[in-house]
Design a protein around this motif. Structure first.
Motif, PDB file in Angstrom:
ATOM      1  N   ILE A   1     -34.441  -4.947 -10.392  1.00  0.00           N
ATOM      2  CA  ILE A   1     -33.098  -4.373 -10.508  1.00  0.00           C
ATOM      3  C   ILE A   1     -32.190  -5.167  -9.590  1.00  0.00           C
ATOM      4  CG2 ILE A   1     -31.668  -2.322 -10.168  1.00  0.00           C
ATOM      5  CD1 ILE A   1     -34.219  -0.672 -10.641  1.00  0.00           C
ATOM      6  N   ARG A   2     -31.169  -5.766 -10.182  1.00  0.00           N
ATOM      7  CA  ARG A   2     -30.224  -6.554  -9.396  1.00  0.00           C
ATOM      8  C   ARG A   2     -29.175  -5.651  -8.775  1.00  0.00           C
ATOM      9  NH1 ARG A   2     -28.213 -10.809 -13.567  1.00  0.00           N
ATOM     10  NH2 ARG A   2     -26.327  -9.846 -12.794  1.00  0.00           N
ATOM     11  N   ILE A   3     -28.742  -5.999  -7.588  1.00  0.00           N
ATOM     12  CA  ILE A   3     -27.681  -5.268  -6.902  1.00  0.00           C
ATOM     13  C   ILE A   3     -26.385  -6.039  -7.107  1.00  0.00           C
ATOM     14  CG2 ILE A   3     -26.823  -4.482  -4.667  1.00  0.00           C
ATOM     15  CD1 ILE A   3     -29.771  -4.345  -3.776  1.00  0.00           C
ATOM     16  N   GLN A   4     -25.372  -5.328  -7.582  1.00  0.00           N
ATOM     17  CA  GLN A   4     -24.081  -5.950  -7.827  1.00  0.00           C
ATOM     18  C   GLN A   4     -23.190  -5.772  -6.602  1.00  0.00           C
ATOM     19  OE1 GLN A   4     -23.358  -7.710 -10.599  1.00  0.00           O
ATOM     20  NE2 GLN A   4     -25.479  -7.329 -11.195  1.00  0.00           N
ATOM     21  N   PRO A   5     -22.409  -6.783  -6.256  1.00  0.00           N
ATOM     22  CA  PRO A   5     -21.515  -6.646  -5.094  1.00  0.00           C
ATOM     23  C   PRO A   5     -20.377  -5.663  -5.383  1.00  0.00           C
ATOM     24  CG  PRO A   5     -21.145  -8.724  -6.227  1.00  0.00           C
ATOM     25  CD  PRO A   5     -22.319  -8.077  -6.889  1.00  0.00           C
ATOM     26  N   VAL A   6     -19.886  -5.024  -4.324  1.00  0.00           N
ATOM     27  CA  VAL A   6     -18.774  -4.088  -4.432  1.00  0.00           C
ATOM     28  C   VAL A   6     -17.482  -4.882  -4.217  1.00  0.00           C
ATOM     29  CG1 VAL A   6     -17.687  -2.057  -3.437  1.00  0.00           C
ATOM     30  CG2 VAL A   6     -20.179  -2.185  -3.593  1.00  0.00           C
ATOM     31  N   THR A   7     -16.549  -4.736  -5.160  1.00  0.00           N
ATOM     32  CA  THR A   7     -15.246  -5.401  -5.033  1.00  0.00           C
ATOM     33  C   THR A   7     -14.157  -4.404  -5.352  1.00  0.00           C
ATOM     34  OG1 THR A   7     -15.355  -6.161  -7.319  1.00  0.00           O
ATOM     35  CG2 THR A   7     -16.127  -7.688  -5.642  1.00  0.00           C
ATOM     36  N   SER A   8     -13.124  -4.364  -4.563  1.00  0.00           N
ATOM     37  CA  SER A   8     -11.973  -3.488  -4.769  1.00  0.00           C
ATOM     38  C   SER A   8     -12.378  -2.022  -4.869  1.00  0.00           C
ATOM     39  CB  SER A   8     -11.196  -3.880  -6.036  1.00  0.00           C
ATOM     40  OG  SER A   8     -10.873  -5.242  -6.006  1.00  0.00           O
ATOM     41  N   GLY A   9     -13.377  -1.610  -4.124  1.00  0.00           N
ATOM     42  CA  GLY A   9     -13.779  -0.208  -4.135  1.00  0.00           C
ATOM     43  C   GLY A   9     -14.555   0.202  -5.364  1.00  0.00           C
TER      44      GLY A   9
ATOM     45  N   GLU B   1     -23.295  -6.269 -19.231  1.00  0.00           N
ATOM     46  CA  GLU B   1     -22.699  -5.633 -20.381  1.00  0.00           C
ATOM     47  C   GLU B   1     -21.446  -4.865 -19.965  1.00  0.00           C
ATOM     48  OE1 GLU B   1     -25.893  -4.816 -19.476  1.00  0.00           O
ATOM     49  OE2 GLU B   1     -27.010  -6.097 -20.837  1.00  0.00           O
ATOM     50  N   PRO B   2     -20.455  -4.801 -20.839  1.00  0.00           N
ATOM     51  CA  PRO B   2     -19.260  -4.022 -20.519  1.00  0.00           C
ATOM     52  C   PRO B   2     -19.572  -2.526 -20.503  1.00  0.00           C
ATOM     53  CG  PRO B   2     -19.152  -4.935 -22.776  1.00  0.00           C
ATOM     54  CD  PRO B   2     -20.381  -5.485 -22.122  1.00  0.00           C
ATOM     55  N   GLY B   3     -18.791  -1.781 -19.749  1.00  0.00           N
ATOM     56  CA  GLY B   3     -18.945  -0.336 -19.710  1.00  0.00           C
ATOM     57  C   GLY B   3     -19.914   0.156 -18.659  1.00  0.00           C
ATOM     58  N   HIS B   4     -20.385  -0.713 -17.795  1.00  0.00           N
ATOM     59  CA  HIS B   4     -21.314  -0.320 -16.738  1.00  0.00           C
ATOM     60  C   HIS B   4     -20.634  -0.333 -15.386  1.00  0.00           C
ATOM     61  CE1 HIS B   4     -24.405  -1.354 -19.770  1.00  0.00           C
ATOM     62  NE2 HIS B   4     -25.003  -0.313 -19.211  1.00  0.00           N
ATOM     63  N   ARG B   5     -19.475   0.233 -15.312  1.00  0.00           N
ATOM     64  CA  ARG B   5     -18.737   0.255 -14.049  1.00  0.00           C
ATOM     65  C   ARG B   5     -18.671   1.673 -13.546  1.00  0.00           C
ATOM     66  NH1 ARG B   5     -16.916  -4.530 -13.001  1.00  0.00           N
ATOM     67  NH2 ARG B   5     -15.403  -3.995 -11.433  1.00  0.00           N
ATOM     68  N   ALA B   6     -18.801   1.836 -12.245  1.00  0.00           N
ATOM     69  CA  ALA B   6     -18.724   3.156 -11.639  1.00  0.00           C
ATOM     70  C   ALA B   6     -17.638   3.121 -10.570  1.00  0.00           C
ATOM     71  CB  ALA B   6     -20.050   3.542 -11.027  1.00  0.00           C
ATOM     72  N   GLU B   7     -16.898   4.210 -10.482  1.00  0.00           N
ATOM     73  CA  GLU B   7     -15.862   4.309  -9.454  1.00  0.00           C
ATOM     74  C   GLU B   7     -16.529   4.521  -8.103  1.00  0.00           C
ATOM     75  OE1 GLU B   7     -12.581   3.861  -9.924  1.00  0.00           O
ATOM     76  OE2 GLU B   7     -13.032   3.384 -11.998  1.00  0.00           O
ATOM     77  N   GLY B   8     -15.984   3.879  -7.050  1.00  0.00           N
ATOM     78  CA  GLY B   8     -16.595   3.990  -5.738  1.00  0.00           C
ATOM     79  C   GLY B   8     -15.929   4.908  -4.840  1.00  0.00           C
TER      80      GLY B   8
END
Length: 172
Positions: A144-152, A165-172
């Motif tokens: 499982i890759r860890i994605q960097p946090v950008t702009s919250g 893939e698109p649609g895999h974004r979560a609000e921080g």
């Protein structure tokens, strides 16, 4: 005044150790071995290890032919049986040391869950049986890759997805 000598607690430990040594020297705890002509099963030495893809089993079967080996998997238990069927002639008396066992050997091992026994592969070369039982896809480790946090915001990654893939974004 009378001096009372008490026994050392260390002497009691030595006595316990001697008792344990005698216990494990007893034939009850020695490996089951076949004596010539007895027809009893002797112990079959195995090496069993796991990789990310499979369970690997190696069994030492010197002097045994591949057609005299029987491998079964039933209810999560692996059983390997082999029989040395070669005829022995001139075996009467005169032995000084006789340690090579002849006859049958058998070993049973409980397998971990998540193996695909129906896809197992076995090879036999130079008296060594090699058995490979693949693991099911659902029990194989996943990266499982860890994605960097950008702009919250952080991109979440689900098991098996790359996170691209698109649609895999979560609000921080």
């Amino acid at each position: 005044m009378t001096l009372v000598r008490r026994p050392s607690p260390f002497s009691e430990l030595a006595t316990l150790r001697q008792a344990m040594d005698r216990l494990f020297d007893d034939t009850v705890f020695r490996p089951l071995t076949a004596y010539p002509g007895s027809g009893d099963f002797s112990r079959l030495p195995l090496d069993v290890r796991t990789t990310t893809d499979a369970l690997l089993v190696e069994a030492a079967l010197p002097g045994i032919k591949p057609e005299d080996v029987d491998i079964t998997v039933e209810n999560g238990t692996l059983t390997i049986r082999a029989e040395d069927r070669t005829e022995r002639t001139g075996e009467e008396g005169g032995w000084v040391v006789r340690e090579i066992s002849h006859g049958s050997v058998m070993r049973t091992v409980t397998l971990p869950t998540g193996l695909e026994a129906d896809r197992a592969e076995a090879t036999f070369e130079h008296g060594v049986l090699k058995l490979r039982i693949p693991k099911a896809e659902q029990v194989k480790p996943r990266q499982i890759r860890i994605q960097p946090v950008t702009s919250g915001e952080a991109t979440t990654v689900e098991t098996g997805s790359t996170g691209d893939e698109p649609g895999h974004r979560a609000e921080g």
